[in-house]
Design an enzyme around this catalytic site. Structure first.
Site, PDB file in Angstrom:
ATOM      1  N   SER A 128     -58.041  49.992  -1.084  1.00 38.98           N
ATOM      2  CA  SER A 128     -57.895  48.895  -0.128  1.00 38.98           C
ATOM      3  C   SER A 128     -58.117  47.537  -0.773  1.00 38.98           C
ATOM      4  O   SER A 128     -58.828  47.414  -1.773  1.00 38.98           O
ATOM      5  CB  SER A 128     -58.906  49.048   1.004  1.00 38.98           C
ATOM      6  OG  SER A 128     -58.674  50.221   1.720  1.00 38.98           O
ATOM      7  N   SER A 160     -65.542  53.109  -2.004  1.00 38.78           N
ATOM      8  CA  SER A 160     -66.673  54.019  -1.778  1.00 38.78           C
ATOM      9  C   SER A 160     -67.339  54.400  -3.085  1.00 38.78           C
ATOM     10  O   SER A 160     -66.670  54.662  -4.075  1.00 38.78           O
ATOM     11  CB  SER A 160     -66.190  55.299  -1.082  1.00 38.78           C
ATOM     12  OG  SER A 160     -65.674  54.979   0.176  1.00 38.78           O
ATOM     13  N   GLU A 244     -52.970  70.553  -1.575  1.00 42.71           N
ATOM     14  CA  GLU A 244     -54.291  71.084  -1.274  1.00 42.71           C
ATOM     15  C   GLU A 244     -55.278  70.017  -0.820  1.00 42.71           C
ATOM     16  O   GLU A 244     -56.229  70.316  -0.122  1.00 42.71           O
ATOM     17  CB  GLU A 244     -54.866  71.778  -2.504  1.00 42.71           C
ATOM     18  CG  GLU A 244     -54.140  73.049  -2.826  1.00 42.71           C
ATOM     19  CD  GLU A 244     -54.838  73.814  -3.935  1.00 42.71           C
ATOM     20  OE1 GLU A 244     -54.236  74.740  -4.434  1.00 42.71           O
ATOM     21  OE2 GLU A 244     -55.975  73.453  -4.276  1.00 42.71           O
ATOM     22  N   ASN A 362     -57.043  56.884  11.631  1.00 41.23           N
ATOM     23  CA  ASN A 362     -56.498  57.888  12.536  1.00 41.23           C
ATOM     24  C   ASN A 362     -55.290  57.373  13.317  1.00 41.23           C
ATOM     25  O   ASN A 362     -54.462  58.163  13.761  1.00 41.23           O
ATOM     26  CB  ASN A 362     -57.600  58.400  13.471  1.00 41.23           C
ATOM     27  CG  ASN A 362     -58.540  59.347  12.740  1.00 41.23           C
ATOM     28  OD1 ASN A 362     -58.473  59.467  11.507  1.00 41.23           O
ATOM     29  ND2 ASN A 362     -59.411  60.013  13.480  1.00 41.23           N
ATOM     30  N   GLU A 363     -55.181  56.042  13.437  1.00 39.73           N
ATOM     31  CA  GLU A 363     -53.990  55.494  14.090  1.00 39.73           C
ATOM     32  C   GLU A 363     -52.753  55.761  13.221  1.00 39.73           C
ATOM     33  O   GLU A 363     -51.694  56.160  13.717  1.00 39.73           O
ATOM     34  CB  GLU A 363     -54.142  53.988  14.332  1.00 39.73           C
ATOM     35  CG  GLU A 363     -55.080  53.643  15.486  1.00 39.73           C
ATOM     36  CD  GLU A 363     -56.541  53.949  15.195  1.00 39.73           C
ATOM     37  OE1 GLU A 363     -56.939  53.930  14.014  1.00 39.73           O
ATOM     38  OE2 GLU A 363     -57.292  54.230  16.150  1.00 39.73           O
TER      39      GLU A 363
END
Lengths: 383, 339
Positions: A128, A160, A244, A362-363
């Site tokens: 991002s 992260s 996977e 999730n959108e």
């Protein structure tokens, strides 16, 4: 149709269970989103690796055991049932490693994978940017050609683990003149301690520095750290979402174990006449079983030579929302203690809240489900 | 592990789907709801020829199951029965067959006729039949008793043939015709074996209702997808709007995570696994009905649109042969982690 394990799988389960029983720390490690906890979790990765339990599905030459998906599922069930620590190396293991297996060179695999397996090198993701979140292809950070490599300039964010990690991977714009946004991007690995990198840790909702901003000022990346061909970064980054990785990002074992812990908490604390709460605990058990069986079906499809694509979006929406509901139920069972922030359930709750946002919101996942699995027309926004 | 249908099982489902698509079930359902079971009985005969009811009957009684009912194949079949809203006591007939398997005299008389669909039967289990009703499936009504050749009732440890039935009670789904069986009737079997058989039958009924629910939900989803692709507002198909897409995506999600629970239950036939499948499939199908109603707009709220045949079935099936509350309690009863 069956759900049976082979004798080899049962033996593997027994071996994993015995090892975990002997080695899982009796007391939980400090949060992996703290400096102290990060170091403790890195040591745990080394412990796992010493007996070849850190990356069981990888080939033996890179520190794995070369096991198939079914044995991987067995290992994950045992791992989380044993209450073993979270995996500080998961970004590298789940995201970068599959990319290297598909698109890396033998030299890259030999150089990058063993220290990833041992926890000597912990990887952060650098996708991002301040102006490129769900619309990732609009990213602006660029890599310019230089002698023997590339110079990275720009800003990455929500990276992260980057506060304490060693290296990072992501995609960068190498051809600003490419006709479409997702063209002219290149997949690169770089050192977070290289000259020109500034890491600014960001406190997540509970203040722990779980992610960071990365400021890049002409950071040199040698050619050997480009994955695949320059300009192919988007295709490479997306290609592993449907394989996977769609299965292994969150293992069912994790939720089966969490649902068991929730039932125990419910038996210990709940008023049996509170059927509203009882139903939510039951739904957590049902959801864990559904996710487990859904994964068994997908693993069976892989074993039968099929592939999954957009179905991995179903997976992602399910587990991310399930994880929050499970933890909300636990906090409700804890009553006034639910507010006290230093417990496992509370930490798990804060962690779960990010699930619907990262790894593709999730959108976006619901758009993919509707358009690619059900054939609904694209919206007016050009993508 | 191979948690997938084999080619033969998958083809069986596709064959039933094709056959029922061609049969034009909405007309059959409307006749059934109006009290004319003729077209429905004809459809049952074709299903029997395809082997659907024989799946619930052991080989010894002209069925297809080596020992008892064939759960995976039955699940495949009942998803299709739900997808095409086949009317009649489909669940009750198969559950009655499961009940009779250990009652030789009754089995001999009825099971061959059930396998061939010569006998369409209904079933009611009394609260007293089971000291603990794991699915909450006991109730006062026998479905479609007027169209059935026999109505079996279990009370305590007695199995009886109902001598008749009371007046029609209108269901929310007119194709589900509810009647109270008259009390008494010929005693067919008694003793603990009846009680055990009734408990097993309740499991089959919950399991097959879950399969039927899943099929109803899938049909509702696919009809809604088709409609939102062609319905245009503001100059665009409404299926291109995110609010619409996301609701449809959630509907698919719930159905696709109910499916493995159904087949997981088929492999174990354990009460907790059946209960989990029943909750998930029932809730997913009901949510699909809500989505379908909302996204069809006003036309979806009409009786004349065939969508109503599925819309009105989803809610009763969610509760029939297993209420969400009782099933959730059963899931938790079985889920006792080692201390």
């Amino acid at each position: 149709m069956d759900l049976e394990h082979t004798p080899e799988e049962d033996a593997f389960r027994k071996e994993a269970r015995a090892w975990l029983a002997a080695h899982v720390p009796a007391d939980p490690l400090p949060s992996l989103e703290t400096e102290e906890g990060f170091a403790a979790h890195r040591q745990w990765e080394a412990r796992l690796h010493a007996d070849r339990w850190s990356v069981v599905s990888w080939p033996e030459e890179y520190g794995g055991r070369g096991v198939d998906l079914f044995k991987w599922l067995v290992f994950e069930e045992e791992y989380y049932a044993a209450g073993a620590p979270g995996r500080v190396s998961q970004n590298g293991i789940n995201l970068l490693a599959p990319t290297l297996f598909d698109h890396g060179t033998p030299e890259q695999r030999a150089r990058v994978l063993p220290p990833m397996a041992s926890g000597d090198v912990v990887w952060a993701q650098a996708w991002s940017e301040p102006e490129a979140g769900s619309d990732l292809a609009s990213l602006r950070s660029r890599a310019e050609r230089t002698d023997g490599g590339w110079l990275l300039t720009g800003q990455k964010t929500w990276s992260s683990r980057a506060a304490f990690a060693d290296r990072a991977f992501g995609i960068f714009r190498t051809d600003p003149d490419a006709p479409k946004a997702h063209q002219g991007l290149t997949y690169l690995m770089f050192d977070l301690r290289a000259p020109g990198v500034t890491v600014r840790p960001i406190g997540r909702l509970d203040g722990k520095p779980a992610f960071a901003e990365l400021f890049l000022d002409r950071v040199f990346v040698p050619d050997e750290d480009v994955i695949g061909q320059p300009g192919q970064g988007w295709r490479i980054a997306m290609s592993t979402t449907g394989n996977e990785r769609g299965l292994t990002l969150r293992s069912p074992g994790r939720f089966l174990a969490a649902a068991d812990r929730l039932v125990r908490l419910w038996r210990d604390t709940a008023d049996p006449s509170d059927t509203a709460l009882r139903d939510r605990v039951a739904d957590a058990v049902i959801g864990a079983r559904a996710y487990h069986l859904f994964t068994c079906a997908n693993a069976s499809r892989f074993a039968a030579g099929e592939s999954i694509g957009a179905e991995s979006s179903l997976n992602k929406v399910f587990w991310s929302e399930y994880d929050i509901a499970l933890h909300e139920t636990a906090l409700d069972l804890l009553g006034p203690e639910g507010e006290v922030s230093d417990g496992d359930w509370q930490e798990g709750y804060v962690f779960s809240l990010a699930g619907p946002v990262y790894a593709g919101t999730n959108e976006i996942q619901r758009d993919i489900i509707a358009e690619r699995l059900l054939g609904l027309p694209k919206g007016r926004l050009a993508r | 592990m191979r948690f997938l249908l084999d080619d033969e099982q998958a083809e069986f489902g596709r064959t039933l789907d094709r056959m029922l698509s061609a049969a034009g079930t909405p007309r059959v359902v409307r006749a059934w709801a109006a009290g004319d079971p003729g077209p429905g009985r004809a459809l049952w005969s074709r299903l029997a020829e395809a082997g659907v009811f024989a799946l619930a009957v052991p080989e010894a009684y002209d069925g297809l199951g080596p020992g008892g009912p064939l759960p995976v194949e039955l699940a495949v079949a009942y998803v299709e029965l739900g997808r095409h809203v086949v009317p009649g006591p489909v669940v009750e007939t198969a559950a009655a067959a499961a009940l009779m398997a250990d009652l030789p005299a009754v089995a001999k008389e009825w099971l061959p006729r059930i396998a061939s669909s010569e006998a369409v039967v209904s079933l009611r289990l009394d609260e007293a039949a089971s000291p603990r009703d794991p699915y909450g499936s006991c109730g006062p009504y026998a479905l479609d008793a007027d169209a059935a050749d026999a109505v079996f009732t279990v009370s305590g440890d007695e199995l009886r043939l109902a001598p008749g039935h009371g007046p029609l009670r209108a269901s929310a789904d007119p194709a589900r015709r509810l009647f109270r069986p008259s009390p008494g009737g010929e005693l067919l079997a008694s003793g603990p074996v009846v009680r055990e058989s009734a408990a097993r039958a309740a499991g089959w009924a919950a399991f097959l209702t879950a399969a039927q629910s899943l099929g109803v939900g899938l049909a509702l989803l696919h009809r809604t997808v088709a409609y939102t692709k062609q319905r245009t507002q503001f100059g665009a198909p409404i299926g291109s709007f995110q609010a619409v897409k996301h609701r449809i995506a959630d509907t698919l999600l719930a159905l696709e995570f109910a499916r493995p629970l159904l087949f997981g239950a088929a492999l174990s036939m354990a009460p907790a696994d059946i209960a989990a499948a029943k909750v998930a499939a029932g809730e997913a199908a009901y949510a699909a009905a809500r989505t379908a109603l909302q996204l069809h707009g006003a036309i979806g709220y009409t009786e004349e649109l065939d969508l109503s045949l599925w819309l009105r079935k989803a809610r009763p099936l969610r509760d029939a042969w297993g209420t969400p509350g009782a099933c959730r309690a059963t899931v938790l009863d079985a889920s006792v982690p080692a201390p």
